[in-house]
Design a protein around this motif. Structure first.
Motif, PDB file in Angstrom:
ATOM      1  N   UNK A  30       0.849  -1.193   0.000  1.00 28.05           N
ATOM      2  CA  UNK A  30       0.000   0.000   0.000  1.00 28.05           C
ATOM      3  C   UNK A  30       0.881   1.238   0.000  1.00 28.05           C
ATOM      4  N   UNK A  31       0.377   2.334  -0.539  1.00 25.52           N
ATOM      5  CA  UNK A  31       1.162   3.574  -0.510  1.00 25.52           C
ATOM      6  C   UNK A  31       0.817   4.426   0.705  1.00 25.52           C
ATOM      7  N   UNK A  32       0.211   3.793   1.688  1.00 25.43           N
ATOM      8  CA  UNK A  32      -0.138   4.498   2.919  1.00 25.43           C
ATOM      9  C   UNK A  32       0.191   3.629   4.132  1.00 25.43           C
ATOM     10  N   UNK A  33       0.403   4.312   5.247  1.00 22.54           N
ATOM     11  CA  UNK A  33       0.555   3.641   6.541  1.00 22.54           C
ATOM     12  C   UNK A  33      -0.789   3.658   7.234  1.00 22.54           C
ATOM     13  N   UNK A  55      -0.087   8.884   3.846  1.00 24.45           N
ATOM     14  CA  UNK A  55       0.782   8.606   2.695  1.00 24.45           C
ATOM     15  C   UNK A  55       2.238   8.394   3.120  1.00 24.45           C
ATOM     16  N   UNK A  56       2.788   7.255   2.759  1.00 24.13           N
ATOM     17  CA  UNK A  56       4.156   6.924   3.170  1.00 24.13           C
ATOM     18  C   UNK A  56       5.162   7.884   2.536  1.00 24.13           C
ATOM     19  N   UNK A  61       9.056  12.728   2.904  1.00 16.65           N
ATOM     20  CA  UNK A  61       9.298  13.754   1.882  1.00 16.65           C
ATOM     21  C   UNK A  61      10.591  14.527   2.141  1.00 16.65           C
ATOM     22  N   UNK A  62      10.907  14.738   3.407  1.00 18.60           N
ATOM     23  CA  UNK A  62      12.112  15.495   3.760  1.00 18.60           C
ATOM     24  C   UNK A  62      13.269  14.580   4.168  1.00 18.60           C
ATOM     25  N   UNK A  66      15.755   7.944   2.148  1.00 22.92           N
ATOM     26  CA  UNK A  66      14.749   6.878   2.214  1.00 22.92           C
ATOM     27  C   UNK A  66      14.004   6.840   0.891  1.00 22.92           C
ATOM     28  N   UNK A  67      14.099   5.717   0.210  1.00 25.84           N
ATOM     29  CA  UNK A  67      13.447   5.533  -1.092  1.00 25.84           C
ATOM     30  C   UNK A  67      12.218   4.648  -0.887  1.00 25.84           C
ATOM     31  N   UNK A  68      11.030   5.183  -1.121  1.00 29.01           N
ATOM     32  CA  UNK A  68       9.775   4.465  -0.907  1.00 29.01           C
ATOM     33  C   UNK A  68       9.340   3.806  -2.216  1.00 29.01           C
TER      34      UNK A  68
END
Length: 213
Positions: A30-33, A55-56, A61-62, A66-68
């Protein structure tokens, strides 16, 4: 390489990302936690699914190291420290962390295929739809109440079982009274079953007694 964007996966990625020489690949189907402790509130219409889905990519974002990735991991190789997704991609790293979460164990109980597990957001939404459908069905045909259409059986008296049984009871005694004024909601039942002798077995005696009362 971290598989799973649950509490463990997020915490691990955040801590590792503080090391400037570390690069983290975080992958989840999923693209969310999902905030799992409150799934029961989605299942009982107290919260919307959006309230529990974060949203993961936005969470990191900052955090440039970390590459999602979005993907469902179907296999892992501890020797090569690599994983393969359902669509065929392969990812690897110097270390492989499996934090993919858990799922319901029905212990081969006959009929368990008709039960509603509560481990994921989509399961909470499915359960919510089913609970509401029970009241809609009974509203169209009041005879269904005598057949047990408004009897809700909760298997497990742990934290989730206690929470959702209380939430369903609150629904019946609260908003549903005005939503279904013609239904005999006093005949609705919430039944909690547990293998042990008490609710909330891992908790203190005071809390176990309070929950039971």
């Amino acid at each position: 390489m971290i598989v799973g964007a649950g509490f463990a996966g997020l915490a691990g990625a955040r801590k590792l990302a503080k090391q400037k020489d570390a690069r983290v690949t975080l992958i989840d189907k999923n693209n969310y936690h999902q905030f799992q402790p409150l799934l029961y509130q989605v299942a009982t219409s107290a919260l919307s699914p959006e309230d529990l889905a974060f949203p993961v990519r936005e969470l990191f974002r900052k955090t440039p190291n970390v590459d999602v990735k979005l993907g469902e991991v179907v296999s892992a190789d501890p020797k090569t420290k690599s994983i393969t997704t359902a669509s065929g991609e392969t990812y690897s790293g110097d270390y492989l962390v499996l934090a993919a979460g858990s799922h319901a164990n029905f212990f081969n109980t006959p009929g368990s295929e008709h039960a509603f597990p509560l481990y994921a957001l989509e399961e909470a939404e499915k359960l919510r739809s089913r609970v509401i459908a029970c009241f809609e069905d009974a509203d169209r045909n009041h005879e269904l109440i005598k057949e047990g259409a408004l009897n809700f059986v909760i298997v497990g008296g742990g934290a989730t079982g206690a929470e959702i049984s209380g939430a369903i009871s609150d629904m019946i005694q609260g908003p549903l009274l005005s939503a279904y004024p013609d239904l005999a909601l006093s005949e609705a039942k919430v039944l909690v079953y547990d293998l042990g002798k008490t609710l909330l077995a891992p908790f203190s005696e005071h809390l176990r007694k309070y929950a039971t009362e």
